[in-house]
Design an enzyme around this catalytic site. Structure first.
Site, PDB file in Angstrom:
ATOM      1  N   PRO A 124       0.845  -1.202   0.000  1.00  0.00           N
ATOM      2  CA  PRO A 124       0.000   0.000   0.000  1.00  0.00           C
ATOM      3  C   PRO A 124       0.879   1.250   0.000  1.00  0.00           C
ATOM      4  CG  PRO A 124      -0.605  -1.511   1.788  1.00  0.00           C
ATOM      5  CD  PRO A 124       0.702  -1.982   1.246  1.00  0.00           C
ATOM      6  N   LYS A 125       0.434   2.270  -0.690  1.00  0.00           N
ATOM      7  CA  LYS A 125       1.141   3.558  -0.671  1.00  0.00           C
ATOM      8  C   LYS A 125       0.545   4.366   0.488  1.00  0.00           C
ATOM      9  CE  LYS A 125       2.435   7.397  -3.700  1.00  0.00           C
ATOM     10  NZ  LYS A 125       1.943   8.482  -2.836  1.00  0.00           N
TER      11      LYS A 125
END
EC number: 6.5.1.2
Length: 557
Positions: A124-125
């Site tokens: 995930p960013k």
């Protein structure tokens, strides 16, 4: 990683986002004014964000504004000395530069980037604030903001209050980690809740001179790189877990190909997470040694962001739609934008009062979102054009429930709306007789009142451009059926402002002779509605129309 911290990377050759929009047809003076004002706005945002930790605009709108600036500068060859990170640069050098990340524009770009690569991972960013964490003999001794990637600000004063961060490693290591400080959220679903201003909260807290223990406990850490760590991503993640950074392994997945990347991107977008995210990070297992890292987007990492929840749109024109009852609805005509999977070129402001409040003019840039994921909605004005173009606004005093019963230049739209309502399913229900047909008949001079269509012959219709024999026959048949509709449908079609359950009887004369007291005796009719009914039935244009309908032997008149 915060998008604003990566802006300089987008100016590197080959990394600029593709922009296929046509260049505006502006004289040089206006182009310079537009670019100058945009630069001032961006500088104002940058200063507040980097010095005060205050985000005045959502990251995605900031990013699109930067892209718009580059587009205009490219169109008009207007270079600038703009330095987005001028106020972000600190005084303390990072032990290892922060590389930043290149953004992939769309699915084809992701597929091209993945092609031929081996050993890929996805994470995930996390939408937070990028930092370097320096450990000496296993103890966290220094916390540095990303700054410009080379020099950052020293946030070490906050270390004692950051109780959710590993401050003492189980091993006496001298090492550096790079990661994201994020605001801890419970069961946060990005697709539903959006960013929740999570990054802005962390940035604002870290900009303070001092944190309380309670404030510090709300901040978590996601380590996304270990410059001096093991050579493979799997080994790095395993050792990070052993050191206490468990989220790094928990939210990292080895993938093969585009389909797997797309799956995990959607999964994390719609699954509850402990932090806000704005996309995913694609990471290649192999990478050069940290001594070769530079403060620029590297080849081994890329970001695939989530769809914008708000898109920046330029206003081309403003049209004021006037409805049957005289309600004026401003419609913004936009340069087409893509939001989620929808192409949007028009959006309603809902009311004249809202347009007056926002004072939107052609050339302005507005933030557009999708209400309920379907209906375009203007959230705010993001940029105002320095050229405040005049807008011709209908006078609300000229348009109301009893205005525009005949065709005229000033009444064209409201009159057409009356015709469309009369022939629609709430009125005479004439199949195939929609707004387009009424527009043709009015433009050709065949219809100037709400009853003129009752007199049209086949020859009249054939004289209208665009109406041939077969269509004329269908229209005559629809008109014939409309003529024979019952009295109540005619009243509804003409716009009698009565409650939906009201039964009008069978005679216009009796209806028109009612007084206020008689209307007030009807269920659902209060003082306002009674006055509207009285005014409607006694209006000279309505009475004249009733006489014409009586001459045509329409039921009830």
């Amino acid at each position: 990683m915060s998008l604003r911290l990566l802006i300089p990377l987008l100016f590197l050759p080959g990394l600029a986002l593709a922009d296929h929009r046509p260049c505006p047809d502006w004289p040089a003076q206006r182009a310079r004014a537009e670019v100058s004002q945009l630069l001032k706005t961006l500088s104002h945002w940058d200063d507040h964000y980097h010095r005060q930790g205050v985000a005045l605009v959502a990251d995605e709108l900031y990013d699109q504004s930067r892209q718009h600036l580059r587009h205009l500068q490219g169109c008009f060859d207007l270079a600038s000395n703009d330095a987005p990170l001028a106020t972000a640069r600190g005084q303390v050098p990072h032990p290892v530069p922060h590389t930043g990340v290149d953004k992939l524009r769309d699915e084809p770009a992701v597929q091209r980037w993945l092609q031929g690569r081996q050993g890929m991972w996805i994470q995930p960013k996390v939408d937070g604030v990028a930092v370097s964490l320096v450990y000496q003999q296993g103890q966290l001794t220094q916390l540095l903001s990303r700054g410009d990637g080379v020099l950052g600000h020293d946030w070490s004063r906050h270390i004692p209050q950051l109780g959710r961060i590993v401050r003492q490693l189980p091993q006496p290591l001298d090492t550096v980690f790079q990661g994201e400080l994020y605001w801890r959220l419970a069961d946060h679903v990005q697709a539903e809740a959006g960013s929740a201003n999570a990054r802005g909260i962390v940035a604002g807290l870290l900009a303070r001179k001092q944190l309380s223990d309670e404030q510090g406990s709300g901040i978590g850490l996601f380590v996304w790189d270990w410059p001096a760590g093991p050579g493979s991503q799997a080994e790095r993640l395993a050792q990070l877990t052993a050191l206490g950074f468990i989220d790094s392994q928990r939210f990292s997945v080895a993938i093969e190909g585009f389909d797997a990347a797309a799956h995990w991107r959607q999964h994390w977008y719609r699954t509850a997470l402990p932090f806000a995210t704005d996309g995913v990070i694609l990471r290649q297992d192999a990478r050069p040694p940290a001594q070769r890292w530079r403060a620029q987007a590297p080849y081994w990492i890329a970001a695939w962001k989530y769809p914008f929840s708000q898109a920046l749109a330029q206003v081309r024109d403003i049209h004021f739609r006037i409805g049957r009852t005289g309600r004026i609805t401003p419609l913004l005509q936009l340069e087409p934008i893509q939001l989620d999977d929808r192409r949007i070129s028009q959006v309603s402001l809902g009311s004249l009062a809202r347009w007056t409040q926002l004072d939107i003019r052609p050339g302005d840039q507005v933030a557009v979102s999708l209400a309920g994921l379907t209906i375009p909605r203007v959230e705010s004005v993001v940029h105002r054009s320095p050229l405040r173009a005049p807008v011709l606004v209908p006078d609300p005093a000229d348009h109301h429930l009893l205005s525009c019963w005949q065709a005229s230049p000033a009444c064209q739209e409201q009159f057409l709306a009356r015709l469309a309502w009369l022939g629609g399913n709430k009125g005479l229900d004439m199949a195939g007789v929609g707004s387009g047909v009424w527009h043709q008949l009015v433009e050709s001079g065949k219809v100037a009142t709400l009853s003129d269509w009752l007199e049209l012959t086949r020859e009249d219709l054939l004289e209208v451009p665009g109406i041939a024999q077969a269509r004329a026959e269908r229209l005559l048949q629809a008109f014939s059926l409309g003529r024979r509709q019952p009295f109540e449908r005619w009243l509804r079609g003409l716009g009698l402002p009565a409650p939906s359950h009201f039964s009008p009887g069978a005679d216009w004369s009796a209806l028109a002779s009612r007084n206020i007291e008689q209307w007030l005796a009807e269920p659902g009719v209060g003082a306002v509605r009674a006055a509207q009914l009285q005014a409607f039935l006694s209006h000279e244009q309505v009475q004249a129309l009733a006489r014409r309908l009586r001459a045509h032997e329409i039921e009830g008149f």
